[in-house]
Motif scaffolding. Structure first.
Motif, PDB file in Angstrom:
ATOM      1  N   ILE A  96       1.032  -1.219   0.001  1.00  0.00           N
ATOM      2  CA  ILE A  96      -0.143   0.029   0.119  1.00  0.00           C
ATOM      3  C   ILE A  96       0.706   1.182  -0.089  1.00  0.00           C
ATOM      4  CG2 ILE A  96      -1.656   1.341   1.311  1.00  0.00           C
ATOM      5  CD1 ILE A  96      -2.671  -1.457   2.251  1.00  0.00           C
ATOM      6  N   ARG A  97       0.628   1.815  -1.018  1.00  0.00           N
ATOM      7  CA  ARG A  97       1.713   3.259  -1.233  1.00  0.00           C
ATOM      8  C   ARG A  97       0.702   4.522  -0.988  1.00  0.00           C
ATOM      9  NH1 ARG A  97       2.748   0.922  -6.549  1.00  0.00           N
ATOM     10  NH2 ARG A  97       3.544  -1.000  -5.904  1.00  0.00           N
ATOM     11  N   CYS A  98       1.281   5.614  -0.927  1.00  0.00           N
ATOM     12  CA  CYS A  98       0.653   6.836  -1.037  1.00  0.00           C
ATOM     13  C   CYS A  98      -0.043   7.050  -2.344  1.00  0.00           C
ATOM     14  CB  CYS A  98       1.748   8.088  -0.825  1.00  0.00           C
ATOM     15  SG  CYS A  98       2.458   8.039   0.726  1.00  0.00           S
ATOM     16  N   SER A  99       0.186   6.573  -3.418  1.00  0.00           N
ATOM     17  CA  SER A  99      -0.318   6.846  -4.448  1.00  0.00           C
ATOM     18  C   SER A  99      -1.767   5.746  -4.745  1.00  0.00           C
ATOM     19  CB  SER A  99       0.590   6.261  -5.697  1.00  0.00           C
ATOM     20  OG  SER A  99       0.953   5.102  -5.744  1.00  0.00           O
ATOM     21  N   ASP A 100      -1.621   5.086  -3.624  1.00  0.00           N
ATOM     22  CA  ASP A 100      -3.047   4.197  -3.694  1.00  0.00           C
ATOM     23  C   ASP A 100      -4.361   4.746  -2.993  1.00  0.00           C
ATOM     24  OD1 ASP A 100      -1.798   1.776  -5.098  1.00  0.00           O
ATOM     25  OD2 ASP A 100      -0.765   1.274  -3.048  1.00  0.00           O
ATOM     26  N   ALA A 101      -4.168   6.088  -2.622  1.00  0.00           N
ATOM     27  CA  ALA A 101      -5.433   6.852  -2.234  1.00  0.00           C
ATOM     28  C   ALA A 101      -6.052   6.409  -0.937  1.00  0.00           C
ATOM     29  CB  ALA A 101      -6.308   7.366  -3.218  1.00  0.00           C
ATOM     30  N   CYS A 102      -4.998   5.762  -0.056  1.00  0.00           N
ATOM     31  CA  CYS A 102      -5.670   4.998   1.110  1.00  0.00           C
ATOM     32  C   CYS A 102      -5.652   5.774   2.390  1.00  0.00           C
ATOM     33  CB  CYS A 102      -4.735   3.818   1.584  1.00  0.00           C
ATOM     34  SG  CYS A 102      -5.195   2.532   0.393  1.00  0.00           S
ATOM     35  N   ASP A 103      -5.490   7.204   2.066  1.00  0.00           N
ATOM     36  CA  ASP A 103      -5.147   8.291   3.209  1.00  0.00           C
ATOM     37  C   ASP A 103      -6.890   8.541   3.732  1.00  0.00           C
ATOM     38  OD1 ASP A 103      -5.889  11.143   1.593  1.00  0.00           O
ATOM     39  OD2 ASP A 103      -4.908   9.524   0.481  1.00  0.00           O
ATOM     40  N   PRO A 104      -7.138   9.036   4.772  1.00  0.00           N
ATOM     41  CA  PRO A 104      -8.387   9.308   5.224  1.00  0.00           C
ATOM     42  C   PRO A 104      -9.026  10.059   4.324  1.00  0.00           C
ATOM     43  CG  PRO A 104      -6.773   9.242   7.226  1.00  0.00           C
ATOM     44  CD  PRO A 104      -5.967   9.062   6.191  1.00  0.00           C
ATOM     45  N   SER A 105      -8.376  11.228   3.961  1.00  0.00           N
ATOM     46  CA  SER A 105      -9.278  12.278   3.296  1.00  0.00           C
ATOM     47  C   SER A 105      -9.824  11.684   1.789  1.00  0.00           C
ATOM     48  CB  SER A 105      -8.363  13.623   2.974  1.00  0.00           C
ATOM     49  OG  SER A 105      -7.504  13.287   2.199  1.00  0.00           O
ATOM     50  N   THR A 106      -9.053  11.026   1.202  1.00  0.00           N
ATOM     51  CA  THR A 106      -9.586  10.435   0.086  1.00  0.00           C
ATOM     52  C   THR A 106     -10.307   9.088   0.104  1.00  0.00           C
ATOM     53  OG1 THR A 106      -7.061  10.967  -0.750  1.00  0.00           O
ATOM     54  CG2 THR A 106      -8.724   9.326  -1.928  1.00  0.00           C
ATOM     55  N   LEU A 107     -10.377   8.244   1.303  1.00  0.00           N
ATOM     56  CA  LEU A 107     -11.082   7.092   1.578  1.00  0.00           C
ATOM     57  C   LEU A 107     -12.503   7.628   1.735  1.00  0.00           C
ATOM     58  CD1 LEU A 107      -8.949   4.922   3.977  1.00  0.00           C
ATOM     59  CD2 LEU A 107      -9.840   4.142   1.679  1.00  0.00           C
ATOM     60  N   ASP A 108     -12.573   8.825   2.304  1.00  0.00           N
ATOM     61  CA  ASP A 108     -14.066   9.402   2.445  1.00  0.00           C
ATOM     62  C   ASP A 108     -14.835   9.615   1.479  1.00  0.00           C
ATOM     63  OD1 ASP A 108     -13.773   8.882   5.371  1.00  0.00           O
ATOM     64  OD2 ASP A 108     -13.136  10.988   5.603  1.00  0.00           O
ATOM     65  N   THR A 109     -14.019  10.038   0.155  1.00  0.00           N
ATOM     66  CA  THR A 109     -14.646  10.212  -0.982  1.00  0.00           C
ATOM     67  C   THR A 109     -14.649   9.261  -2.328  1.00  0.00           C
ATOM     68  OG1 THR A 109     -12.639  11.429  -1.817  1.00  0.00           O
ATOM     69  CG2 THR A 109     -14.314  12.850  -0.611  1.00  0.00           C
ATOM     70  N   ASN A 110     -13.583   8.412  -2.244  1.00  0.00           N
ATOM     71  CA  ASN A 110     -13.374   7.362  -3.314  1.00  0.00           C
ATOM     72  C   ASN A 110     -12.499   6.396  -2.846  1.00  0.00           C
ATOM     73  OD1 ASN A 110     -13.122   5.901  -5.435  1.00  0.00           O
ATOM     74  ND2 ASN A 110     -12.363   7.480  -6.761  1.00  0.00           N
ATOM     75  N   ASN A 111     -12.863   5.152  -2.530  1.00  0.00           N
ATOM     76  CA  ASN A 111     -11.818   4.287  -1.906  1.00  0.00           C
ATOM     77  C   ASN A 111     -11.675   3.175  -2.847  1.00  0.00           C
ATOM     78  OD1 ASN A 111     -14.170   2.884  -1.951  1.00  0.00           O
ATOM     79  ND2 ASN A 111     -15.039   3.338   0.077  1.00  0.00           N
ATOM     80  N   THR A 112     -12.209   3.322  -4.063  1.00  0.00           N
ATOM     81  CA  THR A 112     -11.829   2.205  -5.074  1.00  0.00           C
ATOM     82  C   THR A 112     -10.440   1.687  -5.312  1.00  0.00           C
ATOM     83  OG1 THR A 112     -14.166   2.962  -6.263  1.00  0.00           O
ATOM     84  CG2 THR A 112     -12.458   1.423  -7.411  1.00  0.00           C
ATOM     85  N   ARG A 113      -9.695   2.800  -5.517  1.00  0.00           N
ATOM     86  CA  ARG A 113      -8.298   2.329  -5.628  1.00  0.00           C
ATOM     87  C   ARG A 113      -7.735   1.865  -4.673  1.00  0.00           C
ATOM     88  NH1 ARG A 113      -4.016   7.138  -7.109  1.00  0.00           N
ATOM     89  NH2 ARG A 113      -5.564   7.639  -8.789  1.00  0.00           N
TER      90      ARG A 113
END
Length: 178
Positions: A72-89
């Motif tokens: 799991i890398r930063c580019s995978d969008a697993c950070d909290p702010s991105t997970l709340d809007t789009n968790n697909t990646r």
């Protein structure tokens, strides 16, 4: 009178027809269950004892960085702010990693030291994530030399432990945000 009859038929015909079938609901990821299973996976990996004491003090690394397991890398969008809007990646990366470790645990390097409880927990977690995102392509592990099994097991379990810790944080955050 004929035009009035046609108009009446046009207006009443939809009432006589069966209602259209509702679209099948798409399964959603059960974040709380995934969080619980990922914490269980982390706990199970952490409790495993190294059967070869000489390997306890050994730091193993892989020479070919292109052949590393999914991380799991930063580019995978697993950070909290991105997970709340789009968790697909992020979920696709987690799915890819879970599939990799399931294949690894089922490979020849674990034939002499099977870990059924770990495999079962991993399979249950994989099943939950697969509900929404399908099954990623499998990449069977190439057979390895018998002498390499112990070091490869240690390396695989160390990486699984790291992957499970990050994955657990992702699921725990997302479960609390929902």
């Amino acid at each position: 009178m004929a035009p009035l009859r046609r108009l009446c038929l046009c207006l009443c015909l939809p009432l006589l027809l069966p209602p259209p079938a509702a679209p099948a609901p798409t399964p959603r990821t059960d974040w709380a269950a995934c969080g619980s299973l990922s914490r269980e996976l982390s706990r199970l990996v952490a409790t495993l004892k190294e059967p070869y004491r000489v390997l306890e003090e050994t730091h193993l690394s892989e020479e070919d960085p292109e052949n590393w397991p999914p991380r799991i890398r930063c580019s995978d969008a697993c950070d909290p702010s991105t997970l709340d809007t789009n968790n697909t990646r992020c979920l696709r990366r987690i799915l890819q990693g879970l599939q990799h470790y399931q294949d690894l645990l089922g490979s020849d390097i674990f034939t002499e030291r099977p870990l059924p409880q770990l495999e079962t927990t991993l399979a249950r977690l994989l099943g939950l994530v697969q509900q929404e995102h399908g099954r990623p392509p499998r990449h069977p592990m190439a057979p390895s030399e018998a002498w390499a099994h112990a070091p490869l097991q240690r390396l695989a379990l160390q990486r699984l432990q790291s992957f499970a810790a990050i994955m657990s944080r992702v699921f725990t955050h997302s479960a609390s945000a929902r």
